[in-house]
Design a protein around this motif. Sequence first.
Motif, short mmCIF file in Angstrom:
data_model
loop_
_atom_site.label_atom_id
_atom_site.label_comp_id
_atom_site.label_asym_id
_atom_site.label_seq_id
_atom_site.Cartn_x
_atom_site.Cartn_y
_atom_site.Cartn_z
N THR A 1 0.80 -1.14 -0.32
CA THR A 1 0.12 -0.35 0.21
C THR A 1 0.55 1.22 -0.11
N PHE A 2 0.78 1.90 -0.88
CA PHE A 2 1.38 3.59 -1.16
C PHE A 2 0.70 4.47 0.02
N LEU A 3 -1.04 4.06 -0.25
CA LEU A 3 -1.73 5.56 0.77
C LEU A 3 -2.89 4.48 0.81
N GLU A 4 -3.14 5.62 1.22
CA GLU A 4 -4.99 4.93 1.79
C GLU A 4 -6.06 6.07 2.46
N THR A 5 -6.79 6.39 2.09
CA THR A 5 -7.90 8.37 2.24
C THR A 5 -8.75 7.05 3.15
N ALA A 6 -9.18 8.49 3.65
CA ALA A 6 -10.36 7.87 5.21
C ALA A 6 -11.84 7.41 4.43
N ASP A 7 -11.36 7.54 3.46
CA ASP A 7 -13.29 7.14 2.53
C ASP A 7 -12.99 5.66 2.09
N GLY A 8 -11.65 5.05 2.35
CA GLY A 8 -11.46 3.71 2.05
C GLY A 8 -10.32 3.13 0.84
N GLU A 9 -10.34 4.16 -0.15
CA GLU A 9 -9.86 4.33 -0.95
C GLU A 9 -8.08 3.93 -1.01
N CYS A 10 -7.47 2.61 -1.63
CA CYS A 10 -6.61 2.29 -1.42
C CYS A 10 -5.51 2.09 -2.55
N LEU A 11 -4.20 2.49 -2.36
CA LEU A 11 -3.25 2.92 -3.74
C LEU A 11 -2.71 2.62 -3.08
N THR A 12 -1.94 1.21 -4.45
CA THR A 12 -1.08 0.49 -3.76
C THR A 12 0.60 1.05 -4.99
N TYR A 13 2.02 0.87 -4.35
CA TYR A 13 2.83 1.36 -5.36
C TYR A 13 2.52 0.95 -7.12
N ARG A 14 1.90 -0.06 -7.17
CA ARG A 14 1.57 0.11 -9.05
C ARG A 14 0.91 0.73 -9.10
N ASN A 15 -0.09 1.09 -8.43
CA ASN A 15 -1.13 2.03 -8.69
C ASN A 15 -0.93 3.70 -9.21
N MET A 16 0.51 3.52 -7.85
CA MET A 16 0.91 5.13 -8.25
C MET A 16 1.50 4.98 -9.61
N PHE A 17 2.22 4.11 -9.81
CA PHE A 17 2.75 4.20 -10.81
C PHE A 17 2.14 4.35 -11.84
N ALA A 18 1.61 3.67 -12.01
CA ALA A 18 0.19 3.13 -13.37
C ALA A 18 -0.70 5.12 -13.53
N ARG A 19 -0.94 5.47 -11.92
CA ARG A 19 -1.83 6.49 -11.69
C ARG A 19 -1.50 7.31 -12.64
N SER A 20 0.70 7.39 -11.83
CA SER A 20 0.68 9.16 -12.27
C SER A 20 1.57 9.22 -13.91
N ALA A 21 2.00 7.77 -14.25
CA ALA A 21 1.94 8.00 -15.96
C ALA A 21 1.23 7.91 -16.55
N ARG A 22 -0.04 8.18 -16.43
CA ARG A 22 -1.08 8.69 -16.58
C ARG A 22 -1.73 9.98 -17.02
N TYR A 23 -0.64 10.66 -15.30
CA TYR A 23 -1.46 11.83 -15.31
C TYR A 23 -0.31 12.82 -16.11
N ALA A 24 1.33 11.85 -15.99
CA ALA A 24 1.72 12.07 -16.98
C ALA A 24 1.77 12.78 -18.47
N GLY A 25 1.26 11.32 -19.45
CA GLY A 25 0.55 11.06 -20.41
C GLY A 25 -0.77 11.98 -20.54
N ALA A 26 -1.29 12.70 -19.76
CA ALA A 26 -2.41 14.25 -20.14
C ALA A 26 -1.43 14.94 -20.25
N LEU A 27 -0.30 15.45 -18.80
CA LEU A 27 0.10 16.54 -19.09
C LEU A 27 0.75 16.59 -20.14
N HIS A 28 1.36 16.17 -21.16
CA HIS A 28 2.62 15.50 -22.28
C HIS A 28 1.52 16.17 -23.48
N LYS A 29 0.05 15.15 -22.97
CA LYS A 29 -0.39 15.98 -24.44
C LYS A 29 -1.08 17.21 -24.53
#
Length: 503
Positions: free
Chosen positions: A19-47
């Motif tokens: 787990t990389f982070l967990e929010t108060a309302d139960g959302e959970c992000l693993t480190y794998r999710n962190m890599f993937a989601r930051s990649a998508r946002y980086a792709g969006a910025l590039h676009k």
Amino acid sequence: MSNHLFDALTAYIQDQEKTFLETADGECLTYRNMFARSARYAGALHKLGVKPGDRVAAQVEKTSDALMLYLATIRAGAVFLPLNTAYTPTEIAYFVGDAEPSVFVCDPANADALAGTAQKAGARLQTMDAHGEGSLRNLADSMPDQFDTRPRDADDLAAILYTSGTTGRSKGAMLSHDNLSSNSRTMAAYWQFKDDDVLLHALPIFHTHGLFVATNCLMMAGGSMLFLPKFDLGDVIKLLPKATAMMGVPTFYTRLLNSEAFTGDLVKHMRVFISGSAPLSAEVHREFSIRTGHAILERYGMTETNMITSNPYDGDRRPGTVGFPLPGVGFRIVDAKTGREVPQGEVGIIEVKGPNVFHGYWRMPEKTAQEFRSDGYFVTGDMGRIDEDGYISIVGRSKDLIISGGFNVYPAEVEALLDELPGVAESAVIGVPHPDFGEAVVAVLALKEGETFEPEIVQVSVADRLAKFKHPKMVHVQDALPRNAMGKIQKTVLRDQYKSDFS
Ligand code: AMP
């Protein structure tokens, strides 16, 4: 070439399913999710046309998406510019106009009000709401979860953080990849963060404390975070049993102490409580130790320099002090006029040098030059002293120094005595214009709930403990002291409020 900061932040991840982070309302992000989601946002910025060196500004609520936007900006080689959510559109117009970001992300509710500002600065406007939703997420969702992280050097800029600017125009502190990575590596080691740590994160992420000290330090250890949108007493008390470490501003600790639900048993398992960004009163430090058995670890730093000093992890954490210079940080206390180091025990201006110190103020070369000595030391504007055991105390900002009848009065010394008075929750000591003395010492007190107070007690209590010129000539009691988002008392507001006390 690698991406200096992103590589450093991700070097310690052993297990991507952790787990990389967990929010108060139960959302959970693993480190794998962190890599993937930051990649998508980086792709969006590039676009959106973001190129290495471009600025990406964001005035958004604290969400996991907002944190991904920070990491994505670093991966895209751009410069992250987080903005306080309390800033008004007029204030934002200055920051965005000054920084000229290529993308500006704001809350959808403010998009109409800020569209003109973005257009004038040449920024593409994107939105992100308190759930992370908006046009930027929509775009990110259509991007691949791999991104070719852009190469960036140690000296390339990673972030610009505008300082709170209590006087004059706010200045953008330019922080490089190495400023951030070297300091967080030092902190993680000094405070012994490990991958089994769970950090309770309730600080805002538009400020150095929540964004860099907390997040970067935790990532450097490959640990996990309980990521709360803000400090909510009920949520914090509920989640403390799952945490091993907490970082906060002093008000977090006073709020916890004000709650009967906050007991020693609740936090018996905790490894460390860290405080910074504003002075933690010795009184609160002691009360906290009595209640929980934990000595809060106080550290000191600022946006421009990252963290400078810390109380020891192993060893005596002294109330009212900020400990010792961190490894690798050049530290000295000098006389404001001569620039020479003062003898141990005497008060002077704190100056700092090292890989932690920023690269100057954005588009303000003259202001930058004024704040550095010729040998590269940065003049912090904080006043402090070193005691016989090497512990450093902060006695206040130099602009808060009171000169009464030609004598220097350091507010922190008077405040420490006032804080001990029964019924007093907190105090602020300020200088206001006085016809005879130039400035007079004025005390402003806030009381504990349900308490009453006779201002005359102040004179009695300081009578034989402080030289006469340090005695408050006027005492005001008010419901609360004005604070900014990081819990710092706004003395400029108080000085203005009481400027006519003696006229
Ligand atoms: P900021 O740049 O917003 O983080 O503010 C930095 C300023 O906060 C410093 O220059 C100090 O005046 C103050 N500060 C930070 N940590 C402490 C501390 N532990 N004790 C006293 N003042 C602090």
